[in-house]
Design a protein around this motif. Sequence first.
Motif, PDB file in Angstrom:
ATOM      1  N   ARG A   1       0.858  -1.187   0.000  1.00  0.00           N
ATOM      2  CA  ARG A   1       0.000   0.000   0.000  1.00  0.00           C
ATOM      3  C   ARG A   1       0.891   1.233   0.000  1.00  0.00           C
ATOM      4  NH1 ARG A   1      -3.177   0.020   4.959  1.00  0.00           N
ATOM      5  NH2 ARG A   1      -1.842  -1.601   5.760  1.00  0.00           N
ATOM      6  N   LEU A   2       0.588   2.154  -0.914  1.00  0.00           N
ATOM      7  CA  LEU A   2       1.322   3.412  -1.004  1.00  0.00           C
ATOM      8  C   LEU A   2       0.341   4.555  -0.846  1.00  0.00           C
ATOM      9  CD1 LEU A   2       3.723   2.806  -4.028  1.00  0.00           C
ATOM     10  CD2 LEU A   2       4.351   2.991  -1.642  1.00  0.00           C
ATOM     11  N   THR A   3       0.671   5.472   0.026  1.00  0.00           N
ATOM     12  CA  THR A   3      -0.173   6.654   0.202  1.00  0.00           C
ATOM     13  C   THR A   3       0.000   7.566  -1.009  1.00  0.00           C
ATOM     14  OG1 THR A   3       1.602   7.766   1.403  1.00  0.00           O
ATOM     15  CG2 THR A   3      -0.025   6.581   2.719  1.00  0.00           C
ATOM     16  N   PRO A   4      -0.966   8.455  -1.278  1.00  0.00           N
ATOM     17  CA  PRO A   4      -0.798   9.402  -2.380  1.00  0.00           C
ATOM     18  C   PRO A   4       0.479  10.214  -2.192  1.00  0.00           C
ATOM     19  CG  PRO A   4      -3.047   9.466  -1.543  1.00  0.00           C
ATOM     20  CD  PRO A   4      -2.256   8.608  -0.604  1.00  0.00           C
ATOM     21  N   GLY A   5       1.265  10.294  -3.246  1.00  0.00           N
ATOM     22  CA  GLY A   5       2.520  11.029  -3.191  1.00  0.00           C
ATOM     23  C   GLY A   5       3.714  10.198  -2.752  1.00  0.00           C
ATOM     24  N   ALA A   6       3.480   8.967  -2.282  1.00  0.00           N
ATOM     25  CA  ALA A   6       4.596   8.102  -1.879  1.00  0.00           C
ATOM     26  C   ALA A   6       5.458   7.799  -3.093  1.00  0.00           C
ATOM     27  CB  ALA A   6       4.073   6.807  -1.258  1.00  0.00           C
TER      28      ALA A   6
ATOM     29  N   GLU B   1      14.342   1.780 -17.678  1.00  0.00           N
ATOM     30  CA  GLU B   1      14.056   3.062 -18.339  1.00  0.00           C
ATOM     31  C   GLU B   1      12.596   3.174 -18.773  1.00  0.00           C
ATOM     32  OE1 GLU B   1      16.393   5.513 -18.801  1.00  0.00           O
ATOM     33  OE2 GLU B   1      17.731   4.255 -17.600  1.00  0.00           O
ATOM     34  N   THR B   2      11.786   2.160 -18.489  1.00  0.00           N
ATOM     35  CA  THR B   2      10.411   2.119 -18.989  1.00  0.00           C
ATOM     36  C   THR B   2       9.413   2.478 -17.899  1.00  0.00           C
ATOM     37  OG1 THR B   2      11.067   0.356 -20.511  1.00  0.00           O
ATOM     38  CG2 THR B   2       8.713   0.686 -20.181  1.00  0.00           C
ATOM     39  N   ASP B   3       8.542   3.459 -18.197  1.00  0.00           N
ATOM     40  CA  ASP B   3       7.491   3.882 -17.274  1.00  0.00           C
ATOM     41  C   ASP B   3       6.182   3.184 -17.604  1.00  0.00           C
ATOM     42  OD1 ASP B   3       9.144   5.741 -15.940  1.00  0.00           O
ATOM     43  OD2 ASP B   3       8.739   7.265 -17.456  1.00  0.00           O
ATOM     44  N   HIS B   4       5.458   2.799 -16.562  1.00  0.00           N
ATOM     45  CA  HIS B   4       4.151   2.160 -16.725  1.00  0.00           C
ATOM     46  C   HIS B   4       3.149   2.851 -15.810  1.00  0.00           C
ATOM     47  CE1 HIS B   4       6.028  -1.326 -18.732  1.00  0.00           C
ATOM     48  NE2 HIS B   4       6.968  -1.221 -17.803  1.00  0.00           N
ATOM     49  N   ARG B   5       1.991   3.179 -16.350  1.00  0.00           N
ATOM     50  CA  ARG B   5       0.881   3.670 -15.524  1.00  0.00           C
ATOM     51  C   ARG B   5      -0.039   2.471 -15.303  1.00  0.00           C
ATOM     52  NH1 ARG B   5      -2.144   8.278 -14.118  1.00  0.00           N
ATOM     53  NH2 ARG B   5      -4.387   7.885 -14.074  1.00  0.00           N
ATOM     54  N   VAL B   6      -0.190   2.070 -14.068  1.00  0.00           N
ATOM     55  CA  VAL B   6      -0.966   0.885 -13.724  1.00  0.00           C
ATOM     56  C   VAL B   6      -2.218   1.341 -12.986  1.00  0.00           C
ATOM     57  CG1 VAL B   6      -0.901  -1.380 -12.609  1.00  0.00           C
ATOM     58  CG2 VAL B   6       1.222  -0.370 -13.488  1.00  0.00           C
TER      59      VAL B   6
ATOM     60  N   ARG C   1       5.449   4.878  -7.553  1.00  0.00           N
ATOM     61  CA  ARG C   1       4.917   6.164  -7.104  1.00  0.00           C
ATOM     62  C   ARG C   1       3.399   6.071  -7.004  1.00  0.00           C
ATOM     63  NH1 ARG C   1       8.399   6.559 -10.820  1.00  0.00           N
ATOM     64  NH2 ARG C   1       7.041   7.142 -12.541  1.00  0.00           N
ATOM     65  N   GLY C   2       2.871   6.432  -5.831  1.00  0.00           N
ATOM     66  CA  GLY C   2       1.427   6.521  -5.636  1.00  0.00           C
ATOM     67  C   GLY C   2       0.966   7.877  -6.151  1.00  0.00           C
ATOM     68  N   THR C   3       0.214   7.882  -7.238  1.00  0.00           N
ATOM     69  CA  THR C   3      -0.154   9.159  -7.871  1.00  0.00           C
ATOM     70  C   THR C   3      -1.494   9.693  -7.394  1.00  0.00           C
ATOM     71  OG1 THR C   3      -1.046   7.970  -9.780  1.00  0.00           O
ATOM     72  CG2 THR C   3       1.237   8.722  -9.915  1.00  0.00           C
ATOM     73  N   GLY C   4      -2.158   8.976  -6.482  1.00  0.00           N
ATOM     74  CA  GLY C   4      -3.385   9.476  -5.863  1.00  0.00           C
ATOM     75  C   GLY C   4      -4.550   9.546  -6.827  1.00  0.00           C
TER      76      GLY C   4
ATOM     77  N   VAL D   1       4.892   2.946 -12.215  1.00  0.00           N
ATOM     78  CA  VAL D   1       5.989   2.018 -11.970  1.00  0.00           C
ATOM     79  C   VAL D   1       7.026   2.197 -13.072  1.00  0.00           C
ATOM     80  CG1 VAL D   1       6.665  -0.406 -11.685  1.00  0.00           C
ATOM     81  CG2 VAL D   1       4.400   0.355 -10.909  1.00  0.00           C
ATOM     82  N   THR D   2       8.272   2.387 -12.668  1.00  0.00           N
ATOM     83  CA  THR D   2       9.371   2.487 -13.625  1.00  0.00           C
ATOM     84  C   THR D   2      10.256   1.269 -13.437  1.00  0.00           C
ATOM     85  OG1 THR D   2       9.324   4.899 -13.485  1.00  0.00           O
ATOM     86  CG2 THR D   2      11.296   3.896 -14.433  1.00  0.00           C
ATOM     87  N   VAL D   3      10.470   0.541 -14.528  1.00  0.00           N
ATOM     88  CA  VAL D   3      11.340  -0.633 -14.531  1.00  0.00           C
ATOM     89  C   VAL D   3      12.466  -0.323 -15.501  1.00  0.00           C
ATOM     90  CG1 VAL D   3      11.501  -3.120 -14.902  1.00  0.00           C
ATOM     91  CG2 VAL D   3       9.341  -2.127 -14.107  1.00  0.00           C
TER      92      VAL D   3
END
Length: 197
Positions: free
Chosen positions: A125-130, A159-164, A181-184, A155-157
């Motif tokens: 669990r990640l809080t918003p902004g974590a 050099e690749t960014d993923h929006r999950v 990163r928790g984007t809230g 999630v960045t793996v």
Amino acid sequence: MRDDLGEAYLGKADPIDDRIGARLAELRSQHGWSLGELAERSGVSRSTLSRAERAETSPTAALLNRLCHVYGRTMSQLLSEVETAPVPLVRATEQQVWEDRASGFVRRSVSPPHAGLRGELVEGRLTPGADIAYDRPPVPGLEQHLWLLEGVLEVTVGETDHRVEAGDCLRMRVFGPTRFRGTGPGEARYLLAVVRP
């Protein structure tokens, strides 16, 4: 006050931090390394390592990740090693929960602890902004399947960014850096299946 890996300084150690510190000291001793040698291998300062081993600090996820990399084990393996006897069934109320207060990350070991198994389930669990960045995997080639249950996670793996988004599943084999990163606006909650190579 925080140092290079952002561990939080505590007035009184949590019992889990005491057990983690003792296990870290035991692992270093088993390898025959001084604090200086471990500092060189992990890139973590000697003073930070010493404070973690004495449970004077609550180690962050980034710090434990670096040490797990050096010792060739996953974080769940390390945490399971501070448990008592392994059991085949662990009730929800008995699952070990560890919190990185500095970053807003809560980690629940869902699988019954057993150092000899290759697969494990972890709830995160990640809080918003974590924002949690790992500079290397605990075990190179680690296979992970991240199933997002709630919220949005970046999630960045490598050099690749993923929006999950909720319901999505990201599969990755980790050899280099990762970042979560928790984007809230709400909490991101996910199930992570981890398989050692």
